[in-house]
Design a protein around this motif. Structure first.
Motif, PDB file in Angstrom:
ATOM      1  N   GLU A 112       0.843  -1.193   0.000  1.00  0.00           N
ATOM      2  CA  GLU A 112       0.000   0.000   0.000  1.00  0.00           C
ATOM      3  C   GLU A 112       0.881   1.247   0.000  1.00  0.00           C
ATOM      4  O   GLU A 112       1.926   1.287   0.655  1.00  0.00           O
ATOM      5  N   THR A 113       0.460   2.261  -0.719  1.00  0.00           N
ATOM      6  CA  THR A 113       1.194   3.524  -0.721  1.00  0.00           C
ATOM      7  C   THR A 113       0.293   4.645  -0.220  1.00  0.00           C
ATOM      8  O   THR A 113      -0.912   4.647  -0.464  1.00  0.00           O
ATOM      9  N   ARG A 114       0.903   5.573   0.491  1.00  0.00           N
ATOM     10  CA  ARG A 114       0.200   6.756   0.961  1.00  0.00           C
ATOM     11  C   ARG A 114       1.057   7.978   0.661  1.00  0.00           C
ATOM     12  O   ARG A 114       2.288   7.891   0.618  1.00  0.00           O
ATOM     13  N   ILE A 115       0.378   9.097   0.464  1.00  0.00           N
ATOM     14  CA  ILE A 115       1.067  10.332   0.113  1.00  0.00           C
ATOM     15  C   ILE A 115       1.256  11.173   1.377  1.00  0.00           C
ATOM     16  O   ILE A 115       0.315  11.385   2.147  1.00  0.00           O
ATOM     17  N   GLY A 116       2.485  11.629   1.573  1.00  0.00           N
ATOM     18  CA  GLY A 116       2.758  12.462   2.734  1.00  0.00           C
ATOM     19  C   GLY A 116       4.066  13.199   2.559  1.00  0.00           C
ATOM     20  O   GLY A 116       4.963  12.733   1.861  1.00  0.00           O
ATOM     21  N   ASP A 117       4.171  14.353   3.185  1.00  0.00           N
ATOM     22  CA  ASP A 117       5.356  15.189   3.065  1.00  0.00           C
ATOM     23  C   ASP A 117       5.791  15.624   4.456  1.00  0.00           C
ATOM     24  O   ASP A 117       4.954  16.009   5.278  1.00  0.00           O
ATOM     25  N   TYR A 118       7.087  15.581   4.717  1.00  0.00           N
ATOM     26  CA  TYR A 118       7.609  15.968   6.030  1.00  0.00           C
ATOM     27  C   TYR A 118       7.226  17.402   6.418  1.00  0.00           C
ATOM     28  O   TYR A 118       7.215  17.743   7.599  1.00  0.00           O
ATOM     29  N   THR A 119       6.954  18.233   5.419  1.00  0.00           N
ATOM     30  CA  THR A 119       6.614  19.632   5.711  1.00  0.00           C
ATOM     31  C   THR A 119       5.114  19.845   5.858  1.00  0.00           C
ATOM     32  O   THR A 119       4.678  20.956   6.167  1.00  0.00           O
ATOM     33  N   ASP A 120       4.314  18.811   5.649  1.00  0.00           N
ATOM     34  CA  ASP A 120       2.849  18.915   5.678  1.00  0.00           C
ATOM     35  C   ASP A 120       2.297  18.028   6.786  1.00  0.00           C
ATOM     36  O   ASP A 120       2.054  16.842   6.586  1.00  0.00           O
ATOM     37  N   SER A 121       2.093  18.608   7.958  1.00  0.00           N
ATOM     38  CA  SER A 121       1.663  17.832   9.123  1.00  0.00           C
ATOM     39  C   SER A 121       0.335  17.120   8.896  1.00  0.00           C
ATOM     40  O   SER A 121       0.145  15.974   9.320  1.00  0.00           O
ATOM     41  N   ALA A 122      -0.597  17.791   8.222  1.00  0.00           N
ATOM     42  CA  ALA A 122      -1.917  17.194   7.983  1.00  0.00           C
ATOM     43  C   ALA A 122      -1.800  15.937   7.121  1.00  0.00           C
ATOM     44  O   ALA A 122      -2.480  14.930   7.378  1.00  0.00           O
ATOM     45  N   SER A 123      -0.921  15.984   6.119  1.00  0.00           N
ATOM     46  CA  SER A 123      -0.746  14.810   5.248  1.00  0.00           C
ATOM     47  C   SER A 123      -0.150  13.648   6.027  1.00  0.00           C
ATOM     48  O   SER A 123      -0.486  12.483   5.791  1.00  0.00           O
ATOM     49  N   LEU A 124       0.725  13.956   6.971  1.00  0.00           N
ATOM     50  CA  LEU A 124       1.352  12.907   7.772  1.00  0.00           C
ATOM     51  C   LEU A 124       0.341  12.256   8.711  1.00  0.00           C
ATOM     52  O   LEU A 124       0.291  11.030   8.838  1.00  0.00           O
ATOM     53  N   GLU A 125      -0.471  13.066   9.373  1.00  0.00           N
ATOM     54  CA  GLU A 125      -1.476  12.513  10.283  1.00  0.00           C
ATOM     55  C   GLU A 125      -2.435  11.597   9.538  1.00  0.00           C
ATOM     56  O   GLU A 125      -2.799  10.529  10.030  1.00  0.00           O
ATOM     57  N   LYS A 126      -2.823  12.014   8.346  1.00  0.00           N
ATOM     58  CA  LYS A 126      -3.710  11.179   7.532  1.00  0.00           C
ATOM     59  C   LYS A 126      -3.013   9.885   7.129  1.00  0.00           C
ATOM     60  O   LYS A 126      -3.594   8.793   7.189  1.00  0.00           O
ATOM     61  N   ALA A 127      -1.749   9.997   6.745  1.00  0.00           N
ATOM     62  CA  ALA A 127      -1.002   8.823   6.281  1.00  0.00           C
ATOM     63  C   ALA A 127      -0.755   7.820   7.397  1.00  0.00           C
ATOM     64  O   ALA A 127      -0.663   6.613   7.151  1.00  0.00           O
ATOM     65  N   PHE A 128      -0.632   8.297   8.625  1.00  0.00           N
ATOM     66  CA  PHE A 128      -0.309   7.417   9.750  1.00  0.00           C
ATOM     67  C   PHE A 128      -1.528   6.723  10.358  1.00  0.00           C
ATOM     68  O   PHE A 128      -1.384   5.924  11.281  1.00  0.00           O
ATOM     69  N   ALA A 129      -2.705   6.988   9.862  1.00  0.00           N
ATOM     70  CA  ALA A 129      -3.915   6.374  10.415  1.00  0.00           C
ATOM     71  C   ALA A 129      -3.842   4.852  10.317  1.00  0.00           C
ATOM     72  O   ALA A 129      -3.557   4.295   9.251  1.00  0.00           O
TER      73      ALA A 129
END
Length: 291
Positions: free
Chosen positions: A53-70
């Motif tokens: 599985e792949t998820r999109i996230g960027d170290y500079t985008d906290s919201a993307s990380l929280e979503k990706a870590f679900a």
């Protein structure tokens, strides 16, 4: 949930260490337990083909990380390559992991981060401190130098008959990137409690700058000498061959640190962890020279 059922996310998955780590994880757990975090969708295609599985996230985008870590149980935080920005970026990852209830963050730090003389160690120390303060269970994978860093210029060394450096007779205990990837996979899939552990990871054998030059000479059959420079001279030489100043500064500082044995370690924790000897300098030079 047992360790063999936990979901493992690898950040920076499309990078060299990330790809090798996912390959090692696939040897140990089903693809359905592995998640590759990438910044761009096009970097995800080969992972999808492997059932990862792949998820999109960027170290500079906290919201993307929280979503990706679900729904993620364990995270491998591969350190960013954006010098000067890493501590902030890593803290975003730590905060997102905490918000998502991640049960373990494994962080790729640097050898002897707490005492290292290397300039690059400071952001690693800051990240380690952030993890300790967060309350998120952590394990530090303090990676030593990569053999690839040392032998990447082997062909140029043959062409010019010289290996330039500051390290001199300082000992460097380097290992291959694949060795560090295997260690990360072992820790991430371990059924033992890893929280709070610190692994000082380095190659089984060590070498000096002159020994590196001698090995390149031996395998190439051409004369290659070690030329010792001061830090400023080495930095200038790196800039002259096209490296950005910030990278040249890091490499020159690191080589100077190596002269003081900052990159030396003889505990062999890495080979013990992965259950096999680490790659040798000879192996790395052969690969670099295409032999």
């Amino acid at each position: 949930m047992s360790a063999t059922q936990q979901r493992i996310l690898v950040t920076g998955a499309s990078g060299q260490l990330g790809r090798l780590t996912i390959a090692e994880l696939l040897k140990r757990v089903p693809a359905s337990q592995i998640i590759a975090l990438v910044r761009k969708p096009e970097a995800a295609e080969d992972f999808k083909a492997q059932g990862v599985e792949t998820r999109i996230g960027d170290y500079t985008d906290s919201a993307s990380l929280e979503k990706a870590f679900a729904g993620v149980d364990r995270v491998l935080l591969i350190s960013s390559n954006e010098l000067g920005q890493r501590a902030t970026q890593h803290k975003n990852v730590v905060n997102a992991a905490k918000a998502a209830g991640v049960k373990l963050v494994a962080y790729t730090s640097v050898l002897h981060a707490d005492t290292s003389l290397l300039g690059l160690a400071e952001e690693h120390r800051q990240t380690e401190a952030a993890l300790k303060a967060s309350g998120v269970p952590y394990v530090f994978l303090r990676n030593g130098w990569y053999l690839e860093n040392q032998v990447g210029g082997a062909a140029n060394a043959v062409a010019h008959g010289a290996v330039l450096g500051v390290a001199g007779e300082g000992k460097i205990s380097a290992a291959a990137r694949a060795d560090y990837a295997a260690a990360a996979a072992v820790v991430l899939t371990s059924s033992d409690d890893q929280a709070g552990k610190v692994y000082e990871l380095a190659g089984d054998s060590s070498y000096t700058g002159p020994q590196l030059a001698a090995e390149i000479a031996r395998q190439s059959g051409k004369p290659v000498n070690y030329v010792h420079l001061d830090e400023a001279g080495y930095k200038k030489a790196l800039i002259d061959v096209g490296l950005p100043e910030v990278v040249a500064d890091l490499l020159a500082d690191s080589d100077n640190g190596a002269s003081k044995n900052t990159l030396f370690n003889e505990d062999k924790q890495l080979s013990k962890l992965i259950g096999r000897p680490t790659a040798t300098l000879s192996d790395a030079v052969a690969a670099a020279l295409g032999q």
